[in-house]
Design a protein around this motif. Structure first.
Motif, PDB file in Angstrom:
ATOM      1  N   UNK A   1      48.665  63.390  40.446  1.00 21.03           N
ATOM      2  CA  UNK A   1      47.383  62.648  41.301  1.00 21.03           C
ATOM      3  C   UNK A   1      46.622  62.044  40.118  1.00 21.03           C
ATOM      4  N   UNK A   2      46.498  62.931  39.167  1.00 24.39           N
ATOM      5  CA  UNK A   2      45.411  62.499  37.961  1.00 24.39           C
ATOM      6  C   UNK A   2      46.149  61.427  37.280  1.00 24.39           C
ATOM      7  N   UNK A   3      47.624  61.319  37.047  1.00 27.57           N
ATOM      8  CA  UNK A   3      48.056  60.204  36.394  1.00 27.57           C
ATOM      9  C   UNK A   3      48.051  59.032  37.165  1.00 27.57           C
ATOM     10  N   UNK A   4      48.097  59.023  38.291  1.00 27.11           N
ATOM     11  CA  UNK A   4      48.196  57.824  39.347  1.00 27.11           C
ATOM     12  C   UNK A   4      46.707  57.328  39.266  1.00 27.11           C
ATOM     13  N   UNK A   5      45.875  58.026  39.184  1.00 22.64           N
ATOM     14  CA  UNK A   5      44.353  57.630  39.497  1.00 22.64           C
ATOM     15  C   UNK A   5      44.129  57.157  37.937  1.00 22.64           C
ATOM     16  N   UNK A   6      44.267  57.759  36.705  1.00 25.26           N
ATOM     17  CA  UNK A   6      44.106  57.325  35.563  1.00 25.26           C
ATOM     18  C   UNK A   6      44.745  56.005  35.367  1.00 25.26           C
ATOM     19  N   UNK A   7      45.869  55.662  35.796  1.00 27.43           N
ATOM     20  CA  UNK A   7      46.513  54.442  35.567  1.00 27.43           C
ATOM     21  C   UNK A   7      45.898  53.359  36.150  1.00 27.43           C
ATOM     22  N   UNK A   8      45.574  53.732  37.512  1.00 32.41           N
ATOM     23  CA  UNK A   8      44.714  52.680  38.485  1.00 32.41           C
ATOM     24  C   UNK A   8      43.583  52.371  37.865  1.00 32.41           C
ATOM     25  N   UNK A   9      42.478  53.420  37.653  1.00 36.24           N
ATOM     26  CA  UNK A   9      41.239  53.012  37.123  1.00 36.24           C
ATOM     27  C   UNK A   9      41.272  52.490  35.754  1.00 36.24           C
ATOM     28  N   UNK A  10      42.078  52.795  35.045  1.00 37.15           N
ATOM     29  CA  UNK A  10      42.156  52.276  33.473  1.00 37.15           C
ATOM     30  C   UNK A  10      42.605  50.693  33.427  1.00 37.15           C
ATOM     31  N   UNK A  11      43.620  50.452  34.366  1.00 38.56           N
ATOM     32  CA  UNK A  11      44.077  49.126  34.372  1.00 38.56           C
ATOM     33  C   UNK A  11      42.863  48.316  35.038  1.00 38.56           C
ATOM     34  N   UNK A  12      42.065  48.713  36.036  1.00 36.56           N
ATOM     35  CA  UNK A  12      41.132  47.988  36.453  1.00 36.56           C
ATOM     36  C   UNK A  12      39.985  47.639  35.482  1.00 36.56           C
ATOM     37  N   UNK A  13      39.812  48.720  34.829  1.00 33.71           N
ATOM     38  CA  UNK A  13      38.555  48.926  33.827  1.00 33.71           C
ATOM     39  C   UNK A  13      39.071  47.949  32.696  1.00 33.71           C
ATOM     40  N   UNK A  14      40.058  47.715  32.258  1.00 31.65           N
ATOM     41  CA  UNK A  14      40.426  46.860  31.072  1.00 31.65           C
ATOM     42  C   UNK A  14      40.728  45.480  31.466  1.00 31.65           C
ATOM     43  N   UNK A  15      40.766  45.117  32.577  1.00 29.28           N
ATOM     44  CA  UNK A  15      41.019  43.725  33.041  1.00 29.28           C
ATOM     45  C   UNK A  15      40.209  42.713  32.274  1.00 29.28           C
ATOM     46  N   UNK A  16      40.763  41.797  31.520  1.00 29.85           N
ATOM     47  CA  UNK A  16      39.901  40.818  30.925  1.00 29.85           C
ATOM     48  C   UNK A  16      38.662  39.974  31.645  1.00 29.85           C
TER      49      UNK A  16
END
Lengths: 210, 210
Positions: B195-210
């Motif tokens: 769950x942590x891995x999925x959440x981190x993937x999700x929010x990191x991707x969203x955060x890094x969006x240019x």
DNA sequence: TTTTTTTTCAAACATATGTTTTAATTAAAC
DNA sequence: GTTTAATTAAAACATATGTTTGAAAAAAAA
């Protein structure tokens, strides 16, 4: 006072107070005082406090859900006719945009959307259950369309990403318009359009991650 | 019954009930019954129900916040020594991982983390205010480090993306372990790591969006 | 108009709530 | 062992709660 006027006043008042104080923290006396009606009117017209909560959800959620469902069906049908897959962003937009724009649809709607933002994770069984009962079919529809949009993604991952997106939306609704202590350099955002754009960017990117 | 035993039992019982029923929906009698202590013990040891809530948060949040703060400082310092920018994912991980892993840290900690997941958007002023008071400094620290990690992002957008991430995390906490009606093909996830891995993937991707 | 139904109202009901009080009990200090 | 302080216990307090009742008022039907 006309027939349905009392019921409407009670619904407005409940919406206002439930959103600000929560269901259990709002008394029928506070509701009826604010509505300017007699205490017994709630039990007369609605039967119980719990049935009142259901009516509060019902009044706004039926039209809101219709917009969201229509939007989702259009996305699905358009893609089907074009022989393509539904877009992730437009699928999410079909659901999110009407939700965040809902407060502009009429008086008291801002209160309601706050209520929605909190209902999903409300510790009170009554609130959560009533809300989930109203939203579950729509959630499944959105899930199905996203499955079409992202066929390569496992159902488990898609499910949780959708949960993350819904959590982000709910929290955004709760935060919007509130004046918490903001970090330096951050200005309060009060127009829904830019908030919607930011949220859609965020959740779409997260959802589309390979 | 030893000196502090009563206080501990009350804290455990409160944590359990607050997480399941909410603050306002939990009575002191329910708390003391469950704890096996006298009703008056709450007011004797804590002063009031509100002070009890504060103590419930205090007991778990002080050690949890220390872990999160230490993690964040390490991320910041390591980057500084390497002359590089802090990574977005490791910054978010420093905050999120201990939070989602917290339930494994001891008995009753699962209850507490549910409480946390809901506290942020709790309609009750008491709950929200007490919680925000405990979490605000840490939130600002995380925001500052993410500013370093993403210097090209405007503070406004960063602020809201962080809010989205926190909303996603809070909702994930509320959902984890619960058995709502899942769509077909979705299996309940019960290990925190994935769950942590999925959440981190999700929010990191969203955060890094240019 | 008269009758019937619907709605409003004030009051009461039964119970639940957080808090306080006062005495009994236990632990600590002397 | 005696005295002092800290803790527990049962009861009461004051108030708040959702709900029900029965009569009055208003509206609709006849």
């Amino acid at each position: 006072m006309s027939l349905s006027d009392t019921k409407e006043r009670i619904l407005d008042s409940s919406e206002y107070l439930f959103a600000r104080k929560g269901f259990h923290n709002t008394s029928l006396r506070a509701i009826t005082d604010r509505a300017g009606v007699n205490l017994a009117a709630v039990n007369y017209h609605f039967g119980s406090k719990e049935a009142l909560l259901d009516a509060v959800f019902q009044r706004r959620l039926v039209p809101l859900n219709k917009v969201r469902r229509d939007n989702l069906e259009i996305v699905r049908e358009t893609a089907r006719q074009e022989g393509s897959l539904p877009g992730v962003e437009e699928s999410l937009r079909a659901f999110i945009e009407p939700t965040l724009a809902f407060p502009k649809s009429g008086t008291g709607a801002e209160d309601f959307i706050t209520l929605v933002g909190r209902a999903m994770s409300d510790p009170n069984d009554t609130v959560r259950d009533v809300f989930i009962r109203h939203i579950a079919p729509l959630f499944h529809l959105l899930f199905d369309i996203l499955r079409e949009a992202l066929p390569e993604l496992s159902p488990d991952i898609l499910f949780w990403r959708l949960q993350f997106a819904i959590g982000a939306m709910g929290h955004a609704i709760c935060m919007a318009g509130k004046s918490y202590s903001l970090p330096d350099g951050v200005t309060p955002v009060n127009d829904v359009e830019s908030l919607t754009a930011m949220l859609l960017d965020f959740v779409t990117t997260g959802m589309e991650r390979p």
